[in-house]
Design an enzyme around this catalytic site. Structure first.
Site, PDB file in Angstrom:
ATOM      1  N   PHE A  74      -2.341   4.028  -0.006  1.00 15.93           N
ATOM      2  CA  PHE A  74      -2.938   4.642   1.107  1.00 15.93           C
ATOM      3  C   PHE A  74      -2.109   5.990   1.789  1.00 15.93           C
ATOM      4  CE2 PHE A  74      -3.815   0.269   1.034  1.00 15.93           C
ATOM      5  CZ  PHE A  74      -5.420   0.161   1.123  1.00 15.93           C
ATOM      6  N   GLU A  75      -2.988   6.631   2.435  1.00 17.78           N
ATOM      7  CA  GLU A  75      -2.164   7.877   2.850  1.00 17.78           C
ATOM      8  C   GLU A  75      -0.995   7.718   3.965  1.00 17.78           C
ATOM      9  OE1 GLU A  75      -4.294  10.432   6.027  1.00 17.78           O
ATOM     10  OE2 GLU A  75      -5.956   9.211   5.162  1.00 17.78           O
ATOM     11  N   THR A  76      -0.906   6.300   4.196  1.00 22.96           N
ATOM     12  CA  THR A  76       0.385   6.044   5.406  1.00 22.96           C
ATOM     13  C   THR A  76       1.403   5.671   4.758  1.00 22.96           C
ATOM     14  OG1 THR A  76      -0.991   4.015   5.430  1.00 22.96           O
ATOM     15  CG2 THR A  76      -1.219   5.594   7.274  1.00 22.96           C
ATOM     16  N   GLY A  77       1.502   5.731   3.445  1.00 25.61           N
ATOM     17  CA  GLY A  77       2.318   5.331   2.363  1.00 25.61           C
ATOM     18  C   GLY A  77       2.782   4.310   1.972  1.00 25.61           C
TER      19      GLY A  77
END
Length: 258
Positions: free
Chosen positions: A53-56
Protein backbone atom coordinates in the site's frame (compact mmCIF):
# COMPACT_ATOMS: atom_id res chain seq x y z
CA UNK A 1 -26.64 -15.58 -1.13
CA UNK A 2 -25.73 -19.17 -0.50
CA UNK A 3 -25.09 -20.62 -3.97
CA UNK A 4 -22.87 -19.86 -6.93
CA UNK A 5 -25.94 -18.63 -8.83
CA UNK A 6 -26.71 -16.12 -6.10
CA UNK A 7 -24.16 -13.32 -5.88
CA UNK A 8 -23.89 -9.55 -6.20
CA UNK A 9 -22.26 -7.52 -8.97
CA UNK A 10 -19.66 -6.32 -6.44
CA UNK A 11 -18.75 -9.93 -5.67
CA UNK A 12 -18.51 -10.73 -9.38
CA UNK A 13 -16.22 -7.71 -9.91
CA UNK A 14 -13.93 -8.64 -7.03
CA UNK A 15 -13.60 -12.24 -8.17
CA UNK A 16 -13.06 -11.26 -11.81
CA UNK A 17 -10.20 -9.02 -10.71
CA UNK A 18 -8.76 -11.68 -8.41
CA UNK A 19 -8.57 -14.06 -11.36
CA UNK A 20 -6.45 -11.50 -13.23
CA UNK A 21 -3.75 -11.44 -10.52
CA UNK A 22 -0.97 -13.91 -11.28
CA UNK A 23 1.10 -15.88 -8.83
CA UNK A 24 4.18 -13.83 -7.96
CA UNK A 25 2.56 -10.50 -8.80
CA UNK A 26 3.28 -7.54 -6.53
CA UNK A 27 -0.10 -5.89 -6.05
CA UNK A 28 -0.42 -2.17 -5.37
CA UNK A 29 -3.99 -1.55 -4.26
CA UNK A 30 -6.14 1.07 -2.65
CA UNK A 31 -9.21 1.09 -0.44
CA UNK A 32 -12.36 -0.91 -1.01
CA UNK A 33 -13.01 -3.50 -3.68
CA UNK A 34 -9.38 -3.50 -4.85
CA UNK A 35 -8.36 -4.75 -1.37
CA UNK A 36 -10.91 -7.55 -1.59
CA UNK A 37 -9.65 -8.55 -5.03
CA UNK A 38 -6.03 -8.67 -3.83
CA UNK A 39 -6.97 -10.65 -0.72
CA UNK A 40 -9.10 -13.12 -2.68
CA UNK A 41 -6.34 -13.64 -5.25
CA UNK A 42 -4.00 -14.96 -2.55
CA UNK A 43 -6.52 -17.72 -1.86
CA UNK A 44 -7.68 -18.35 -5.46
CA UNK A 45 -4.95 -17.91 -8.05
CA UNK A 46 -1.90 -16.23 -6.57
CA UNK A 47 -0.75 -17.59 -3.18
CA UNK A 48 2.71 -16.10 -3.69
CA UNK A 49 1.51 -12.63 -4.60
CA UNK A 50 2.64 -9.69 -2.45
CA UNK A 51 0.24 -6.92 -1.44
CA UNK A 52 1.48 -3.43 -0.61
CA UNK A 53 0.00 0.00 0.00
CA UNK A 54 1.06 3.59 -0.58
CA UNK A 55 1.16 4.12 3.18
CA UNK A 56 4.27 1.91 3.29
CA UNK A 57 2.97 -1.47 4.41
CA UNK A 58 4.70 -4.03 2.19
CA UNK A 59 3.73 -7.72 2.01
CA UNK A 60 0.63 -7.29 4.15
CA UNK A 61 -0.93 -10.55 5.32
CA UNK A 62 -4.39 -8.97 5.69
CA UNK A 63 -5.96 -11.40 8.12
CA UNK A 64 -8.84 -8.92 8.39
CA UNK A 65 -9.99 -6.51 5.71
CA UNK A 66 -8.91 -2.92 6.48
CA UNK A 67 -11.32 -0.02 6.03
CA UNK A 68 -8.71 2.13 4.26
CA UNK A 69 -5.03 2.13 3.27
CA UNK A 70 -4.31 4.11 6.44
CA UNK A 71 -6.00 1.52 8.67
CA UNK A 72 -3.45 -0.06 11.04
CA UNK A 73 -4.66 -3.51 9.92
CA UNK A 74 -2.69 -3.12 6.67
CA UNK A 75 0.46 -3.40 8.79
CA UNK A 76 -0.31 -6.80 10.29
CA UNK A 77 2.57 -9.30 9.80
CA UNK A 78 4.16 -7.25 7.03
CA UNK A 79 7.70 -7.78 5.78
CA UNK A 80 8.31 -4.01 5.92
CA UNK A 81 6.46 -1.15 7.55
CA UNK A 82 7.85 1.92 5.86
CA UNK A 83 6.41 5.09 4.46
CA UNK A 84 5.25 6.65 1.21
CA UNK A 85 8.77 6.76 -0.22
CA UNK A 86 9.27 3.02 0.39
CA UNK A 87 6.00 2.16 -1.32
CA UNK A 88 6.74 4.24 -4.39
CA UNK A 89 10.31 2.99 -4.55
CA UNK A 90 8.95 -0.57 -4.61
CA UNK A 91 6.55 0.39 -7.37
CA UNK A 92 9.17 2.14 -9.52
CA UNK A 93 12.11 -0.20 -8.91
CA UNK A 94 13.31 -1.43 -12.31
CA UNK A 95 13.39 -5.03 -11.08
CA UNK A 96 10.29 -5.35 -8.88
CA UNK A 97 8.36 -2.88 -11.05
CA UNK A 98 8.15 -5.43 -13.83
CA UNK A 99 5.94 -7.58 -11.63
CA UNK A 100 3.80 -4.83 -10.11
CA UNK A 101 0.12 -4.69 -10.98
CA UNK A 102 -1.82 -1.64 -9.87
CA UNK A 103 -5.56 -1.71 -9.13
CA UNK A 104 -7.23 1.62 -9.85
CA UNK A 105 -10.53 3.43 -10.26
CA UNK A 106 -11.61 6.79 -11.71
CA UNK A 107 -14.50 9.06 -12.58
CA UNK A 108 -13.96 8.83 -16.36
CA UNK A 109 -12.17 6.53 -18.81
CA UNK A 110 -11.64 6.83 -22.58
CA UNK A 111 -11.12 4.25 -25.32
CA UNK A 112 -7.35 4.08 -24.63
CA UNK A 113 -7.78 3.51 -20.90
CA UNK A 114 -6.73 7.03 -19.88
CA UNK A 115 -8.31 8.08 -16.58
CA UNK A 116 -9.77 11.22 -15.05
CA UNK A 117 -10.06 11.49 -11.28
CA UNK A 118 -9.65 15.29 -11.08
CA UNK A 119 -12.66 17.25 -12.39
CA UNK A 120 -15.89 16.98 -14.32
CA UNK A 121 -16.31 19.97 -16.61
CA UNK A 122 -13.87 22.83 -17.17
CA UNK A 123 -10.82 22.60 -14.90
CA UNK A 124 -11.10 26.22 -13.69
CA UNK A 125 -14.89 26.12 -13.33
CA UNK A 126 -15.75 22.45 -12.78
CA UNK A 127 -19.14 20.91 -12.18
CA UNK A 128 -17.47 18.52 -9.75
CA UNK A 129 -13.94 18.58 -8.35
CA UNK A 130 -12.50 15.33 -7.02
CA UNK A 131 -9.53 14.70 -4.76
CA UNK A 132 -7.22 14.36 -7.76
CA UNK A 133 -4.43 11.97 -8.59
CA UNK A 134 -2.99 11.04 -5.21
CA UNK A 135 -0.61 8.32 -6.37
CA UNK A 136 -2.76 7.26 -9.34
CA UNK A 137 -0.69 9.00 -12.01
CA UNK A 138 2.50 7.42 -10.65
CA UNK A 139 0.90 3.98 -10.57
CA UNK A 140 -0.45 4.26 -14.12
CA UNK A 141 2.88 5.62 -15.34
CA UNK A 142 5.29 3.13 -13.81
CA UNK A 143 3.76 -0.27 -13.04
CA UNK A 144 3.82 -3.10 -15.56
CA UNK A 145 0.04 -3.28 -15.89
CA UNK A 146 -3.11 -1.92 -14.30
CA UNK A 147 -6.53 -3.35 -13.53
CA UNK A 148 -9.24 -0.68 -13.55
CA UNK A 149 -12.56 -0.76 -11.73
CA UNK A 150 -15.40 1.35 -13.17
CA UNK A 151 -19.15 1.59 -12.87
CA UNK A 152 -20.64 1.01 -16.31
CA UNK A 153 -22.28 4.24 -17.48
CA UNK A 154 -22.05 6.63 -20.43
CA UNK A 155 -20.95 9.46 -18.17
CA UNK A 156 -17.92 7.36 -17.18
CA UNK A 157 -16.98 5.81 -20.55
CA UNK A 158 -16.46 9.01 -22.50
CA UNK A 159 -15.07 9.88 -25.97
CA UNK A 160 -12.87 12.58 -24.42
CA UNK A 161 -11.80 13.02 -20.81
CA UNK A 162 -12.57 16.30 -19.10
CA UNK A 163 -9.06 16.04 -17.60
CA UNK A 164 -6.23 13.54 -18.05
CA UNK A 165 -5.16 12.46 -14.57
CA UNK A 166 -3.54 9.08 -15.21
CA UNK A 167 -2.17 7.73 -18.51
CA UNK A 168 -3.44 4.57 -20.11
CA UNK A 169 -2.29 3.96 -23.67
CA UNK A 170 -2.51 7.75 -24.27
CA UNK A 171 -3.22 8.09 -28.03
CA UNK A 172 -2.43 4.57 -29.21
CA UNK A 173 0.33 1.98 -29.70
CA UNK A 174 3.31 4.35 -29.37
CA UNK A 175 1.67 6.83 -27.02
CA UNK A 176 3.47 5.81 -23.86
CA UNK A 177 6.84 5.50 -25.58
CA UNK A 178 6.50 8.98 -27.11
CA UNK A 179 5.67 10.35 -23.67
CA UNK A 180 8.82 8.79 -22.20
CA UNK A 181 6.93 6.27 -20.06
CA UNK A 182 8.17 2.73 -19.43
CA UNK A 183 6.40 -0.33 -20.79
CA UNK A 184 3.11 -0.94 -19.06
CA UNK A 185 -0.44 0.21 -19.45
CA UNK A 186 -3.94 -1.00 -18.59
CA UNK A 187 -4.70 -4.69 -19.10
CA UNK A 188 -8.40 -4.77 -18.31
CA UNK A 189 -11.37 -2.76 -17.09
CA UNK A 190 -13.83 -4.50 -14.79
CA UNK A 191 -17.30 -3.03 -14.42
CA UNK A 192 -20.56 -4.08 -12.84
CA UNK A 193 -21.62 -5.44 -16.25
CA UNK A 194 -18.59 -6.74 -18.11
CA UNK A 195 -14.86 -7.02 -18.55
CA UNK A 196 -13.09 -4.90 -21.13
CA UNK A 197 -9.60 -5.42 -22.52
CA UNK A 198 -7.34 -3.63 -25.00
CA UNK A 199 -6.45 -4.67 -28.53
CA UNK A 200 -2.73 -5.54 -28.64
CA UNK A 201 -2.23 -3.65 -31.91
CA UNK A 202 -4.45 -0.57 -31.69
CA UNK A 203 -4.50 -0.35 -27.86
CA UNK A 204 -8.17 0.56 -28.10
CA UNK A 205 -10.67 -0.87 -25.65
CA UNK A 206 -12.49 -4.06 -26.61
CA UNK A 207 -15.19 -6.14 -24.96
CA UNK A 208 -13.66 -9.27 -23.44
CA UNK A 209 -16.93 -10.59 -22.11
CA UNK A 210 -20.22 -9.86 -20.37
CA UNK A 211 -21.05 -11.04 -16.89
CA UNK A 212 -23.70 -13.76 -16.65
CA UNK A 213 -27.15 -12.43 -17.47
CA UNK A 214 -25.84 -9.24 -19.15
CA UNK A 215 -26.35 -8.68 -22.89
CA UNK A 216 -23.79 -7.08 -25.23
CA UNK A 217 -26.42 -4.53 -26.21
CA UNK A 218 -26.74 -3.37 -22.60
CA UNK A 219 -22.97 -3.03 -22.24
CA UNK A 220 -22.58 -1.04 -25.47
CA UNK A 221 -25.64 1.08 -24.74
CA UNK A 222 -24.03 2.33 -21.55
CA UNK A 223 -20.82 3.55 -23.18
CA UNK A 224 -20.02 6.84 -24.88
CA UNK A 225 -17.95 5.18 -27.60
CA UNK A 226 -18.10 2.00 -29.68
CA UNK A 227 -15.84 -0.99 -28.99
CA UNK A 228 -15.03 -4.18 -30.87
CA UNK A 229 -17.03 -7.14 -29.55
CA UNK A 230 -15.67 -9.85 -31.88
CA UNK A 231 -13.35 -11.31 -29.24
CA UNK A 232 -15.90 -11.39 -26.44
CA UNK A 233 -16.31 -14.70 -24.61
CA UNK A 234 -18.63 -15.67 -21.75
CA UNK A 235 -17.29 -14.89 -18.28
CA UNK A 236 -17.93 -17.73 -15.90
CA UNK A 237 -19.79 -16.88 -12.72
CA UNK A 238 -18.15 -17.16 -9.31
CA UNK A 239 -17.79 -20.70 -8.05
CA UNK A 240 -19.07 -21.71 -4.64
CA UNK A 241 -15.46 -21.93 -3.46
CA UNK A 242 -14.61 -18.43 -4.73
CA UNK A 243 -17.67 -16.96 -3.05
CA UNK A 244 -16.86 -18.73 0.20
CA UNK A 245 -13.32 -17.30 0.14
CA UNK A 246 -14.58 -13.80 -0.59
CA UNK A 247 -17.33 -13.84 2.05
CA UNK A 248 -15.90 -15.97 4.83
CA UNK A 249 -12.15 -15.35 4.64
CA UNK A 250 -11.85 -11.88 3.11
CA UNK A 251 -14.85 -9.91 4.35
CA UNK A 252 -16.87 -11.90 6.91
CA UNK A 253 -18.11 -8.67 8.49
CA UNK A 254 -19.33 -7.36 5.11
CA UNK A 255 -17.40 -4.13 5.58
CA UNK A 256 -16.91 -3.75 1.83
CA UNK A 257 -19.30 -6.30 0.35
CA UNK A 258 -22.15 -4.71 2.30
Amino acid sequence: MSSETDYTSREMMAIAAAREIRDGDIVFCGTGISMLAAMAAKHISAPNSVIFFETGAIDSQLEEVPLAVGDSRVMFATSVNGGLADAFATMQNRFTGRQVVGIMGAAQIDIYGNLNSTVIGDYLHPTVRFSGSGGACDVASFVSRTIIFMQHAKRKFVPKLDYLTSPGWLDGPDGRKKAGLPEGGPSCVITNMAMMGFDPDTKQMILKGCFPGVRKEDVLGNMGFAVDTSQAAPIRPPSAEELSILRDKCDPQRLILG
